[in-house]
Design an enzyme around this catalytic site. Structure first.
Site, PDB file in Angstrom:
ATOM      1  CG  HIS A 206      27.384  67.229-101.536  1.00 32.89           C
ATOM      2  ND1 HIS A 206      26.533  67.068 -99.856  1.00 32.89           N
ATOM      3  CD2 HIS A 206      28.919  67.146-100.635  1.00 32.89           C
ATOM      4  CE1 HIS A 206      27.420  66.386 -99.296  1.00 32.89           C
ATOM      5  NE2 HIS A 206      28.372  67.255 -98.979  1.00 32.89           N
TER       6      HIS A 206
ATOM      7  CG  PHE B 228      34.658  65.335 -94.092  1.00 28.11           C
ATOM      8  CD1 PHE B 228      34.500  65.748 -95.218  1.00 28.11           C
ATOM      9  CD2 PHE B 228      35.117  64.887 -93.127  1.00 28.11           C
ATOM     10  CE1 PHE B 228      34.521  67.080 -94.839  1.00 28.11           C
ATOM     11  CE2 PHE B 228      35.253  67.116 -92.302  1.00 28.11           C
ATOM     12  CZ  PHE B 228      35.040  67.600 -93.618  1.00 28.11           C
TER      13      PHE B 228
ATOM     14  CE  LYS C  58      24.213  69.447 -97.824  1.00 29.89           C
ATOM     15  NZ  LYS C  58      23.974  69.024 -99.308  1.00 29.89           N
TER      16      LYS C  58
ATOM     17  CB  CYS D  30      27.910  65.206 -96.068  1.00 24.40           C
ATOM     18  SG  CYS D  30      28.919  65.765 -94.618  1.00 24.40           S
TER      19      CYS D  30
ATOM     20  CD  GLU E  60      26.632  68.233-106.085  1.00 27.95           C
ATOM     21  OE1 GLU E  60      27.581  69.474-105.918  1.00 27.95           O
ATOM     22  OE2 GLU E  60      25.963  67.823-105.907  1.00 27.95           O
TER      23      GLU E  60
ATOM     24  CG  HIS F 273      26.550  69.788 -95.250  1.00 24.07           C
ATOM     25  ND1 HIS F 273      25.174  69.098 -94.652  1.00 24.07           N
ATOM     26  CD2 HIS F 273      27.755  69.491 -95.467  1.00 24.07           C
ATOM     27  CE1 HIS F 273      26.063  67.778 -95.543  1.00 24.07           C
ATOM     28  NE2 HIS F 273      27.531  68.331 -95.636  1.00 24.07           N
TER      29      HIS F 273
END
Lengths: 419, 78
Positions: A311, A406, A342, A170, A321, A347
């Site tokens: 994010h 990830f 998002k 991502c 975050e 996403h």
């Protein structure tokens, strides 16, 4: 190092085909989420996604035939067609159509994808099992390889400079734009077509991400409320699809041809969590160091940040975050607006960082922070403005876009108004 | 045109996205119909599937035109 600016943008998103149509719908507070109807979802825990609006190409709909001949589409995964469409739009927007050897060789491509053509791999697997190896198409491999997005764009536009790709889950789109900026800064190219593309709305991806406990599964009957970053009732991300591509250009090159400049790419940071394959470290240190590196490169103190495109996936990681951002900006928290787009488009995995970098550039251009939809009850108290529900007009000169993937891979871009 | 020739022609039109009038018996897949080496591999696979014949690699290498394909399939099915 040479200075790098954004001179063109293009995107295919769940809110529409095109940068401006997506941006205006984003600012209106529209959501791209809906129940999936193109394949069987009854047995899947997550039955919703943010799909690209298909149509004849008018009113912001996406018509693949406009971007690639039908007989060529058949040979490639949709993520490659999305990339070609977004790149076409970005190059047209920049007015950059290199014809001479010199210009073609000075222009490169760096488009990535997080997972590439999953659905095509599944189909070819069935063919191999049911019909044997002699029935596996010669287009199976070149139609699924992630770097074929860059390859197809370079072939279509005769872009003969650096041809590269990124695969960092991502964080892909942000890493692609950051790395491409470096190639220009170091003099390896004058122009780079950079971004990310993803087409993960298929059964195996929904099954796989749901198994990772990453997807929202509690709002299958209320899709537009499912992506709710920072809200205390969030329960996972909503899968999106699409592509974002920018034209990056060395500043003097852009000025010499009178190109429109969206923003300057002034900072890029990268870090690794070295912690867990899917979860971010709880102290948010990887995210913090990533943003810090990007600001250091930009030579801009955190206290001058106006806007952050988070994010913010609508998972438990949102507050990690947020904590990292609070640590970064310290006493300046109350002057920062931070939103997660998002909440509207879902996403887009490997395309997310690229699409969100474009939103960040547009936030600077238009002095407006796009909203965080569905933020009814913030999970934690913060002095940072999370831009709930409605876009906020405000001065934005310096903005940062975060992407985390990830594997504990982090990327931050810092953009600044070019004046 | 024979039934086999009609079916070959249809496969060629579908796979290469070319106009029907271009697909004559003598048309070369690569020189006249815009195919590349991967397209020809896929065409041979499609012929095998459609007609239930096996076209070995060395035979496939000599199938360069629509007519070559028709002849090979007629012989294989005879």
């Amino acid at each position: 190092m040479r200075r790098v600016v954004i001179t063109g943008t293009g995107m295919v998103s769940p809110l529409g085909c095109g940068t401006e149509v997506t941006w205006s719908r984003l600012l209106e507070g529209r959501s791209g989420a809906a129940r999936v109807t193109t394949f069987e979802v009854d047995d899947l825990p997550a039955k919703i996604a943010c799909s690209i609006p298909l149509g004849d190409g008018t009113d912001g709909t996406y018509n693949a035939d406009q971007w690639m001949e039908p007989k060529e589409q058949r040979k490639v995964d949709p993520f490659i067609v999305y990339a070609v469409a977004a790149a076409d739009m970005a190059l047209a927007d920049a007015g950059w159509h290199p014809k001479t050897d010199e210009d073609q060789i000075a222009t490169g491509v760096l488009i990535g994808s997080g997972i590439g053509g999953l659905d095509g791999i599944v189909e070819a697997g069935y063919t191999l099992r049911d019909k044997g190896p002699r029935r596996v198409s010669p287009f199976f491999i070149p139609g699924r390889l992630i770097n074929l997005a860059s390859g197809q764009v370079s072939i279509k536009h005769k872009l003969r400079g650096p041809n590269h790709s990124v695969v960092t889950a991502c964080s892909t789109g942000a890493h692609a734009i950051g790395d491409a900026s470096r190639l220009i800064a170091l003099g390896d190219a004058d122009v780079m077509v950079a971004g990310g593309a993803e087409s993960p709305i298929c059964r195996i991806a929904l099954a796989g991400f749901a198994a990772c406990k990453a997807l929202s599964t509690e709002r299958n009957d209320d899709p537009t409320a499912a992506s709710r970053p920072y809200d205390k009732d969030r329960d996972g991300f909503v899968m999106g699809e699409g592509a974002g591509v920018v034209v990056l250009e060395e500043l003097e090159h852009a000025k010499a041809r009178g190109a429109k400049i969206y923003a300057e790419v002034v900072g890029y940071g990268l870090s690794g969590d070295a912690y867990h394959i899917t979860a971010p470290s709880e102290d948010g240190d990887g995210a913090y160091r990533c943003m810090q590196m990007a600001l250091k490169r930009a030579g801009i103190p955190a206290s001058e940040l106006d806007y952050i495109n988070a994010h913010g996936t609508s998972t438990m990681a949102d507050t990690i975050e947020l904590g990292a951002v609070e640590r970064l900006v310290g006493d300046a928290a109350s002057r920062v607006s931070m939103s997660s787009t998002k909440s509207a488009i879902g996403h887009l995995l490997g395309a997310a960082g690229a699409v969100e970098a474009i939103f960040t550039a547009l936030a600077i251009r238009d002095n407006i922070a796009p909203p965080t939809l569905n933020l009814d009850n913030p999970d934690v108290e913060t002095a940072i403005d999370l831009v709930p529900h409605k876009a906020r007009k405000r001065e934005i000169n310096v903005a940062l876009s975060n992407s985390f993937g990830f594997g504990g891979t982090n990327a931050s871009l810092v953009l600044k108004r070019y004046a | 045109m024979s039934d086999i020739a009609e079916r070959v022609k249809k496969i060629v039109i579908d796979h290469l996205g070319v106009d029907a009038e271009k697909v004559s018996e003598g048309a070369s897949f690569i020189d006249d119909l815009g195919a590349d080496s991967l397209d020809t591999v896929e065409l041979v696979m499609a012929f095998e599937e459609e007609f239930g014949v096996e076209i070995p690699d060395d035979a496939a290498d000599s199938i360069l035109t629509v007519g070559d394909a028709v002849k090979f399939i007629e012989k294989a099915q005879a």
